[in-house]
Design an enzyme around this catalytic site. Structure first.
Site: not given
Length: 197
Positions: A24, A46, A54
């Site tokens: 990522y 988000e 995350w």
């Protein structure tokens, strides 16, 4: 401060403990992203990340995509009570009623924008700036993210405060917060293949 991983590359310190996180970081985070549905996905994820790590969201992203019709704004805007009930029963995603309902409400607002979500979000992108030297140089919010959050709220979007807005800017290449000595190029197209998670 950056640190070398097993492959010898110098990276920002946050993705070093997971290959998924490294991919990522290397191929997606900070790359220029356009498209209403693509940006809607990031906006939603988000918001779902708020209060969580995350990496949790990255691991669940395939399930999120399946549950939210690949984040098609038009399709999610049409979700109703039965869809909310189904989503609340889906163990593959974050089952938070307020966040689920916010994603659906945000799709409806995005669908009705005159200029589209892409144009709205990118209108708040700041001018380029030097890459940060260390993590202490990376802000949690900026004047642009505060202004973006205020405008999104004014238009009826939910779960998009200034910190979430800045994380969105980082993730979609509106700002480049890869550290100065990170191997990832400042040229958004220069680090190779896109990654599909």
């Amino acid at each position: 401060m950056t640190a070398p991983a097993e492959d010898g590359r110098i990276r920002c310190p946050w993705p070093l403990n997971s290959q998924l996180y490294r991919d990522y970081h290397d191929y997606e985070w900070g790359k220029t992203l356009h498209g209403d549905d693509a940006l809607f996905e990031r906006l939603c994820l988000e918001a779902f990340q708020s209060g969580l790590s995350w990496i949790t969201i990255l691991r669940k992203r395939p399930a999120f995509r399946a549950a939210f019709a690949e984040f098609s704004i038009e399709r999610v805007a049409g979700f109703g009570d039965a869809d909310v009930t189904k989503l609340l029963a889906d163990a593959g995603i974050v089952r938070n009623r307020l966040k689920i309902e916010a994603a659906i409400a945000n799709a409806r607002v995005a669908r009705d924008l005159d200029s589209g979500l892409d144009a709205l979000l990118w209108s708040f992108a700041p001018p380029p700036r030097p890459r940060p030297r260390s993590h202490v140089d990376i802000p949690a919010t900026t004047p642009e993210s505060i202004a973006l959050a205020k405008e999104l709220k004014r238009r009826g979007f939910r779960f998009v405060g200034p910190t979430t807005a800045y994380a969105l800017m980082q993730a979609t290449g509106m700002v480049n917060d890869h550290l100065a000595d990170c191997w990832v190029s400042s040229d958004p197209s220069a680090t190779g293949r896109p990654v599909t998670f």
